[in-house]
Design a protein around this motif. Structure first.
Motif, PDB file in Angstrom:
ATOM      1  N   THR A  46       1.366  -1.147   0.363  1.00  0.00           N
ATOM      2  CA  THR A  46      -0.554   0.303  -0.274  1.00  0.00           C
ATOM      3  C   THR A  46       1.295   1.356   0.052  1.00  0.00           C
ATOM      4  OG1 THR A  46      -0.103  -0.266   1.858  1.00  0.00           O
ATOM      5  CG2 THR A  46      -2.062  -1.152   1.545  1.00  0.00           C
ATOM      6  N   LYS A  47       0.221   2.332  -0.907  1.00  0.00           N
ATOM      7  CA  LYS A  47       1.146   3.096  -0.405  1.00  0.00           C
ATOM      8  C   LYS A  47       1.442   4.197   0.819  1.00  0.00           C
ATOM      9  CE  LYS A  47       0.792   8.263  -1.960  1.00  0.00           C
ATOM     10  NZ  LYS A  47       0.242   9.257  -2.717  1.00  0.00           N
ATOM     11  N   SER A  48       0.344   4.148   2.042  1.00  0.00           N
ATOM     12  CA  SER A  48       0.537   4.323   3.432  1.00  0.00           C
ATOM     13  C   SER A  48       1.543   3.767   3.854  1.00  0.00           C
ATOM     14  CB  SER A  48      -1.221   4.237   3.734  1.00  0.00           C
ATOM     15  OG  SER A  48      -0.940   2.935   3.906  1.00  0.00           O
ATOM     16  N   ALA A  49       1.994   2.904   3.599  1.00  0.00           N
ATOM     17  CA  ALA A  49       3.244   1.546   4.083  1.00  0.00           C
ATOM     18  C   ALA A  49       4.003   2.279   3.409  1.00  0.00           C
ATOM     19  CB  ALA A  49       2.782  -0.136   3.919  1.00  0.00           C
ATOM     20  N   VAL A  50       4.396   2.288   2.431  1.00  0.00           N
ATOM     21  CA  VAL A  50       5.228   2.662   1.609  1.00  0.00           C
ATOM     22  C   VAL A  50       6.585   3.755   1.904  1.00  0.00           C
ATOM     23  CG1 VAL A  50       6.891   3.147  -0.685  1.00  0.00           C
ATOM     24  CG2 VAL A  50       5.598   1.141  -0.117  1.00  0.00           C
TER      25      VAL A  50
ATOM     26  N   THR B 135       9.825   7.820 -16.930  1.00  0.00           N
ATOM     27  CA  THR B 135       8.083   8.091 -15.757  1.00  0.00           C
ATOM     28  C   THR B 135       8.277   7.196 -15.161  1.00  0.00           C
ATOM     29  OG1 THR B 135       6.811   6.812 -16.981  1.00  0.00           O
ATOM     30  CG2 THR B 135       7.212   9.505 -17.622  1.00  0.00           C
ATOM     31  N   LEU B 136       6.983   7.174 -14.019  1.00  0.00           N
ATOM     32  CA  LEU B 136       7.369   6.462 -12.982  1.00  0.00           C
ATOM     33  C   LEU B 136       6.494   5.455 -13.516  1.00  0.00           C
ATOM     34  CD1 LEU B 136       5.423   6.065  -8.971  1.00  0.00           C
ATOM     35  CD2 LEU B 136       4.383   4.683 -10.845  1.00  0.00           C
TER      36      LEU B 136
ATOM     37  N   LEU C 163       0.003  -2.124 -10.541  1.00  0.00           N
ATOM     38  CA  LEU C 163      -1.242  -0.612 -10.005  1.00  0.00           C
ATOM     39  C   LEU C 163      -0.144   0.712  -9.393  1.00  0.00           C
ATOM     40  CD1 LEU C 163      -1.060  -3.950  -8.765  1.00  0.00           C
ATOM     41  CD2 LEU C 163      -2.502  -2.581  -6.931  1.00  0.00           C
ATOM     42  N   LEU C 164      -0.931   1.726 -10.525  1.00  0.00           N
ATOM     43  CA  LEU C 164      -0.727   2.768 -10.635  1.00  0.00           C
ATOM     44  C   LEU C 164      -1.586   3.675 -10.269  1.00  0.00           C
ATOM     45  CD1 LEU C 164       0.427   2.845 -14.096  1.00  0.00           C
ATOM     46  CD2 LEU C 164       2.478   2.818 -12.136  1.00  0.00           C
TER      47      LEU C 164
ATOM     48  N   PHE D 157       2.630   7.733  -6.791  1.00  0.00           N
ATOM     49  CA  PHE D 157       2.809   5.688  -6.031  1.00  0.00           C
ATOM     50  C   PHE D 157       2.591   4.632  -6.974  1.00  0.00           C
ATOM     51  CE2 PHE D 157       1.761   2.190  -4.116  1.00  0.00           C
ATOM     52  CZ  PHE D 157       3.026   1.824  -3.253  1.00  0.00           C
ATOM     53  N   GLY D 158       3.349   3.562  -7.294  1.00  0.00           N
ATOM     54  CA  GLY D 158       2.721   2.533  -8.191  1.00  0.00           C
ATOM     55  C   GLY D 158       3.972   1.315  -7.773  1.00  0.00           C
ATOM     56  N   VAL D 159       3.526  -0.168  -7.781  1.00  0.00           N
ATOM     57  CA  VAL D 159       4.039  -1.357  -8.355  1.00  0.00           C
ATOM     58  C   VAL D 159       3.926  -1.983  -8.779  1.00  0.00           C
ATOM     59  CG1 VAL D 159       1.834  -1.565  -6.300  1.00  0.00           C
ATOM     60  CG2 VAL D 159       4.045  -2.966  -6.214  1.00  0.00           C
ATOM     61  N   ARG D 160       4.616  -2.874  -8.539  1.00  0.00           N
ATOM     62  CA  ARG D 160       4.168  -4.307  -9.536  1.00  0.00           C
ATOM     63  C   ARG D 160       4.564  -5.235  -9.446  1.00  0.00           C
ATOM     64  NH1 ARG D 160       9.294  -4.711 -14.164  1.00  0.00           N
ATOM     65  NH2 ARG D 160      10.049  -6.534 -12.121  1.00  0.00           N
ATOM     66  N   VAL D 161       3.954  -6.369  -8.799  1.00  0.00           N
ATOM     67  CA  VAL D 161       3.698  -7.625  -8.840  1.00  0.00           C
ATOM     68  C   VAL D 161       4.875  -8.882  -8.715  1.00  0.00           C
ATOM     69  CG1 VAL D 161       2.185  -9.459  -7.563  1.00  0.00           C
ATOM     70  CG2 VAL D 161       1.024  -6.816  -8.263  1.00  0.00           C
ATOM     71  N   ASP D 162       6.314  -8.774  -8.884  1.00  0.00           N
ATOM     72  CA  ASP D 162       6.652  -9.645  -9.008  1.00  0.00           C
ATOM     73  C   ASP D 162       6.434 -11.416  -8.910  1.00  0.00           C
ATOM     74  OD1 ASP D 162       7.424  -7.390 -10.634  1.00  0.00           O
ATOM     75  OD2 ASP D 162      10.041  -7.781 -10.854  1.00  0.00           O
ATOM     76  N   GLN D 163       6.276 -11.293  -7.965  1.00  0.00           N
ATOM     77  CA  GLN D 163       5.703 -13.100  -7.338  1.00  0.00           C
ATOM     78  C   GLN D 163       4.701 -12.471  -6.000  1.00  0.00           C
ATOM     79  OE1 GLN D 163       9.466 -14.767  -6.335  1.00  0.00           O
ATOM     80  NE2 GLN D 163       8.369 -15.817  -4.311  1.00  0.00           N
ATOM     81  N   ARG D 164       4.143 -12.733  -6.084  1.00  0.00           N
ATOM     82  CA  ARG D 164       2.121 -12.716  -5.411  1.00  0.00           C
ATOM     83  C   ARG D 164       2.146 -13.303  -4.577  1.00  0.00           C
ATOM     84  NH1 ARG D 164      -1.780 -10.853  -7.841  1.00  0.00           N
ATOM     85  NH2 ARG D 164      -1.545 -10.062 -10.169  1.00  0.00           N
TER      86      ARG D 164
END
Length: 232
Positions: A26-30, A140-141, A170-171, A54-61
């Motif tokens: 989550t953004k709050s945690a990061v 860019t992000l 997830l952007l 903020f954005g995150v990519r799921v490399d290994q669920r």
């Protein structure tokens, strides 16, 4: 940022004795991780950090894991309610933030020499790899997340034998985006006396990245068992 460890937990709607986890950071945690690296206290202002894209990519669920916690009051010894807590086991994510150059550089140095030790959502979830993956002022992000190499564990990469793998990104939705989902993880204050979070739009997309352990696709000729019967 590389977020990898035996256990991670990214709560966005945890209440009372049931502490759930989202399927991605989550953004709050990061933002909390970055604030800790800078040495900020929970009561300090975080408006500059919460304003980062903020954005995150799921490399290994990873795998969802459920645990139970018991505790007793220190003075009286009375038992407290049993809490149910959820974690992600063996997960790997690539997270990124975008903002003004000076602030990004400051965060980069803080991740290399953090004031407070970073953890992956909860203090019981330490990272097992370096978090810092560098700064990209020319991207860019979304471009940074699309171009970063696949960070999954080697055993996980070997399980996917294809030369390329499709990953979810997830952007944070901007004013021009149509959000796919919303999360209450936009941090306003981490003050323990009055924590505050707002809703944030999330846009989902996908990207294909090379698999270092992938095997090239071999096109085999069509088998014709009667071909040996043909005359010269």
């Amino acid at each position: 940022m590389q977020l990898a460890g035996p256990l991670q937990s990214w709560g966005a709607s945890s209440r009372f004795a049931r502490r759930t986890t989202e399927s991605a950071p989550t953004k709050s945690a990061v933002v909390g991780l970055l604030a800790a690296a800078l040495g900020r206290l929970r009561s300090d202002d975080i408006s500059d950090l919460s304003g980062l894209l903020f954005g995150v990519r799921v490399d290994q669920r990873g795998t969802l894991l459920r645990d139970f916690h018991t505790a007793h009051r220190f003075v009286s010894g009375d038992a407290m309610p049993v809490s149910e807590r959820f974690y992600l086991a063996d997960a790997v994510f690539v997270a990124a933030v975008e903002g003004e150059k000076d602030l990004i550089e400051q965060l980069h140095q803080a991740l290399r020499r953090p004031t407070f030790l970073p953890y992956l959502g909860r203090r019981s979830c330490p990272p097992t790899r370096p978090i810092d993956l560098g700064v990209h002022h020319d991207r860019t992000l979304e471009e940074a997340l699309r171009q970063e190499e696949w960070r999954a564990s080697r055993w996980h990469q070997r399980e996917h034998r294809k030369p390329h793998i499709e990953l979810e990104i997830l952007l944070e939705a901007t004013s021009t985006d149509e959000p796919s989902d919303t999360l209450r993880d936009q941090p306003i204050s981490f003050n323990p006396l009055h924590r505050m979070y707002a809703l944030r739009g999330v846009r989902r997309t996908r990207v294909q990245v090379p698999n270092p352990a992938g095997r090239p696709h071999v096109v085999r000729p069509e088998h014709d068992p009667t071909s040996v019967l043909g005359g010269a």
